[in-house]
Scaffold this motif. Structure first.
Motif, PDB file in Angstrom:
ATOM      1  N   ASP A  98      55.622  18.135 -14.062  1.00  0.00           N
ATOM      2  CA  ASP A  98      55.265  16.888 -14.693  1.00  0.00           C
ATOM      3  C   ASP A  98      54.805  17.103 -16.067  1.00  0.00           C
ATOM      4  O   ASP A  98      53.656  18.042 -16.079  1.00  0.00           O
ATOM      5  CB  ASP A  98      54.404  16.230 -13.768  1.00  0.00           C
ATOM      6  N   GLU A  99      54.785  16.227 -17.205  1.00  0.00           N
ATOM      7  CA  GLU A  99      54.235  16.162 -18.065  1.00  0.00           C
ATOM      8  C   GLU A  99      53.758  14.766 -18.458  1.00  0.00           C
ATOM      9  O   GLU A  99      54.205  13.789 -18.770  1.00  0.00           O
ATOM     10  CB  GLU A  99      55.340  16.508 -19.330  1.00  0.00           C
ATOM     11  N   PRO A 100      52.503  14.622 -18.096  1.00  0.00           N
ATOM     12  CA  PRO A 100      51.916  13.171 -17.852  1.00  0.00           C
ATOM     13  C   PRO A 100      51.349  12.538 -19.042  1.00  0.00           C
ATOM     14  O   PRO A 100      50.735  11.393 -18.793  1.00  0.00           O
ATOM     15  CB  PRO A 100      50.634  13.777 -16.876  1.00  0.00           C
ATOM     16  N   GLU A 101      51.286  12.872 -20.353  1.00  0.00           N
ATOM     17  CA  GLU A 101      50.944  12.149 -21.443  1.00  0.00           C
ATOM     18  C   GLU A 101      51.896  11.906 -22.661  1.00  0.00           C
ATOM     19  O   GLU A 101      51.565  12.464 -23.727  1.00  0.00           O
ATOM     20  CB  GLU A 101      49.670  12.862 -22.059  1.00  0.00           C
ATOM     21  N   GLY A 118      44.905  24.343  -3.283  1.00  0.00           N
ATOM     22  CA  GLY A 118      45.832  24.469  -3.851  1.00  0.00           C
ATOM     23  C   GLY A 118      46.330  23.611  -4.844  1.00  0.00           C
ATOM     24  O   GLY A 118      47.524  23.792  -5.575  1.00  0.00           O
ATOM     25  N   ARG A 119      45.535  22.603  -5.195  1.00  0.00           N
ATOM     26  CA  ARG A 119      45.969  21.562  -6.141  1.00  0.00           C
ATOM     27  C   ARG A 119      45.605  22.307  -7.573  1.00  0.00           C
ATOM     28  O   ARG A 119      44.511  22.827  -7.793  1.00  0.00           O
ATOM     29  CB  ARG A 119      45.327  20.260  -6.076  1.00  0.00           C
ATOM     30  N   PHE A 120      46.678  21.847  -8.639  1.00  0.00           N
ATOM     31  CA  PHE A 120      46.193  22.538  -9.789  1.00  0.00           C
ATOM     32  C   PHE A 120      45.420  21.464 -10.567  1.00  0.00           C
ATOM     33  O   PHE A 120      45.971  20.353 -10.745  1.00  0.00           O
ATOM     34  CB  PHE A 120      47.319  23.228 -10.723  1.00  0.00           C
ATOM     35  N   TRP A 121      44.229  21.826 -11.380  1.00  0.00           N
ATOM     36  CA  TRP A 121      43.543  20.830 -12.223  1.00  0.00           C
ATOM     37  C   TRP A 121      43.609  21.495 -13.543  1.00  0.00           C
ATOM     38  O   TRP A 121      43.140  22.543 -13.804  1.00  0.00           O
ATOM     39  CB  TRP A 121      42.070  20.690 -11.694  1.00  0.00           C
ATOM     40  N   GLY A 122      43.905  20.497 -14.589  1.00  0.00           N
ATOM     41  CA  GLY A 122      44.201  20.850 -15.947  1.00  0.00           C
ATOM     42  C   GLY A 122      43.582  19.725 -16.771  1.00  0.00           C
ATOM     43  O   GLY A 122      43.751  18.573 -16.663  1.00  0.00           O
ATOM     44  N   ALA A 135      41.746  14.004 -21.105  1.00  0.00           N
ATOM     45  CA  ALA A 135      41.619  13.749 -19.588  1.00  0.00           C
ATOM     46  C   ALA A 135      41.641  14.810 -18.701  1.00  0.00           C
ATOM     47  O   ALA A 135      42.155  15.977 -19.080  1.00  0.00           O
ATOM     48  CB  ALA A 135      42.748  12.701 -19.495  1.00  0.00           C
ATOM     49  N   LEU A 136      41.583  14.362 -17.406  1.00  0.00           N
ATOM     50  CA  LEU A 136      41.471  15.633 -16.612  1.00  0.00           C
ATOM     51  C   LEU A 136      42.600  15.270 -15.215  1.00  0.00           C
ATOM     52  O   LEU A 136      42.863  14.076 -14.998  1.00  0.00           O
ATOM     53  CB  LEU A 136      40.241  15.717 -15.781  1.00  0.00           C
ATOM     54  N   TYR A 137      43.664  16.100 -15.113  1.00  0.00           N
ATOM     55  CA  TYR A 137      44.663  16.015 -14.163  1.00  0.00           C
ATOM     56  C   TYR A 137      44.812  16.820 -13.065  1.00  0.00           C
ATOM     57  O   TYR A 137      44.459  17.825 -13.028  1.00  0.00           O
ATOM     58  CB  TYR A 137      46.050  16.195 -15.062  1.00  0.00           C
ATOM     59  N   THR A 146      48.481  13.480 -11.579  1.00  0.00           N
ATOM     60  CA  THR A 146      47.622  12.024 -11.452  1.00  0.00           C
ATOM     61  C   THR A 146      46.249  12.307 -12.464  1.00  0.00           C
ATOM     62  O   THR A 146      45.826  13.487 -12.459  1.00  0.00           O
ATOM     63  CB  THR A 146      47.262  12.094  -9.976  1.00  0.00           C
ATOM     64  N   ARG A 147      46.301  11.382 -13.237  1.00  0.00           N
ATOM     65  CA  ARG A 147      45.101  11.338 -14.080  1.00  0.00           C
ATOM     66  C   ARG A 147      43.831  11.189 -13.246  1.00  0.00           C
ATOM     67  O   ARG A 147      43.478   9.868 -12.875  1.00  0.00           O
ATOM     68  CB  ARG A 147      45.394  10.289 -15.228  1.00  0.00           C
ATOM     69  N   ALA A 148      42.935  12.132 -12.901  1.00  0.00           N
ATOM     70  CA  ALA A 148      41.861  11.912 -12.184  1.00  0.00           C
ATOM     71  C   ALA A 148      40.685  11.266 -12.766  1.00  0.00           C
ATOM     72  O   ALA A 148      39.955  10.448 -12.313  1.00  0.00           O
ATOM     73  CB  ALA A 148      41.295  13.200 -11.629  1.00  0.00           C
ATOM     74  N   VAL A 149      40.642  11.608 -14.027  1.00  0.00           N
ATOM     75  CA  VAL A 149      39.420  11.042 -14.939  1.00  0.00           C
ATOM     76  C   VAL A 149      39.933  11.056 -16.363  1.00  0.00           C
ATOM     77  O   VAL A 149      40.419  11.831 -16.856  1.00  0.00           O
ATOM     78  CB  VAL A 149      38.156  11.983 -14.871  1.00  0.00           C
TER      79      VAL A 149
END
Length: 301
Positions: A98-101, A118-122, A135-137, A146-149
């Motif tokens: 996924d490329e979310p932006e 095991g979720r990746f946060w970037g 933003a934090l995904y 998912t855009r978390a913040v």
């Protein structure tokens, strides 16, 4: 109750002869007993066998900024400029996820790690280091983001988590703030935020970080020539490691007993005079400690 201070058992030593433009993305691999790390602006992934063996490197046609090993299968999850990808170091195969932006073409992904499940946060940042578009995904096992913040920061670094998983730390680097978010480890939900630590100007800007088995937070200081260790509750400084160059970018524990602290640095944004005065700018360092790190969480995908 206050957390005890760790002991620093050696002076920083230099590993290898690479001098990175922007070193980052440290990830210790227990399976290969080696350290993965990246040079973001040179589009390079490095693997150093810190305790013997020949180093390897791979080139990409894009920025690469963070690394995690995969759970139950060979290969890595990596953040490229636009999103998450799977990379097989043996075959060189790359699968973009996924490329979310797409609506933020000036952004790139920066720091990132996996959580306990095991979720990746970037986190993202403005490539020009000007616009507050970070933003934090959260990427699930299928690589869906998912855009978390929507942070509204210029540069995002981290994250790291407390030992109980109930707090997530993220760095608002330009504003010199380490921000603590309430965190639901089971669902991956990010809650209320509070300033946890604000660095003095002389200490530079908070960059990459990690927590150890005692819960202490270890913080790299961009422009501060050091790594500091902090009490997880009070944020009080417990230890400081001085480095021979200004821009310290990331930290991670590794080695057979997870007691070696690896430290990356950068040549980026140093003047020719500063580079002459700091010949180890961009080097990868290692320091022996009595602190034990936590194994890096694996990507579930």
């Amino acid at each position: 109750m206050a957390t005890s201070a760790p002991r620093i058992l050696s002076a920083p030593r230099v590993l290898g002869d690479v001098r990175a433009t922007l070193g980052e993305g440290l990830c210790w691999s227990p399976s290969t007993q080696s350290l993965y790390w990246v040079d973001i602006l040179e589009h390079r992934l490095h693997r150093d066998a810190a305790f013997g063996g020949a180093p390897r490197a791979w080139s990409f046609d894009d920025t690469i900024s963070a690394v995690a090993e995969r759970a139950g299968r060979a290969g890595l999850a990596v953040t490229l400029r636009r999103g998450l990808a799977l990379f097989d170091p043996e075959s060189g195969g790359l699968t973009r996820l996924d490329e979310p932006e797409p609506e933020r073409p000036g952004n790139r992904f920066n720091d990132g790690k996996c959580d306990l499940h095991g979720r990746f946060w970037g986190g993202t940042m403005d490539f020009a280091v000007e616009a507050p578009n970070g933003a934090l995904y959260r990427f699930d096992a299928a690589g869906r983001a998912t855009r978390a913040v929507d942070l509204g920061w210029v540069v995002t670094n981290g994250p790291a988590w407390t030992r109980d998983g109930r707090t997530m730390f993220v760095n608002d680097t330009v504003a010199r703030r380490v921000v603590a978010h309430d965190f639901d480890s089971q669902s991956g939900t990010v809650g209320a935020a509070r300033d946890w630590l604000v660095l003095a100007q002389a200490d530079g800007h908070p960059d990459g970080m990690t927590t150890d088995a005692a819960g202490r937070l270890w913080l790299a200081h961009w422009g501060g020539s050091c790594v500091t260790c902090h009490d997880p509750d009070s944020a009080a400084e417990l230890a400081r490691i001085e480095l021979p160059t200004a821009h310290i970018t990331n930290v991670a524990f590794g080695g057979p007993d997870l007691k070696t602290l690896f430290i990356s640095s950068a040549r980026f944004e140093l003047s020719p005079r500063q580079l002459a005065e700091q010949p180890l700018a961009g080097a990868l360092f290692a320091v022996d400690t009595d602190a034990q790190g936590c194994p890096a969480h694996l990507f579930a995908g």
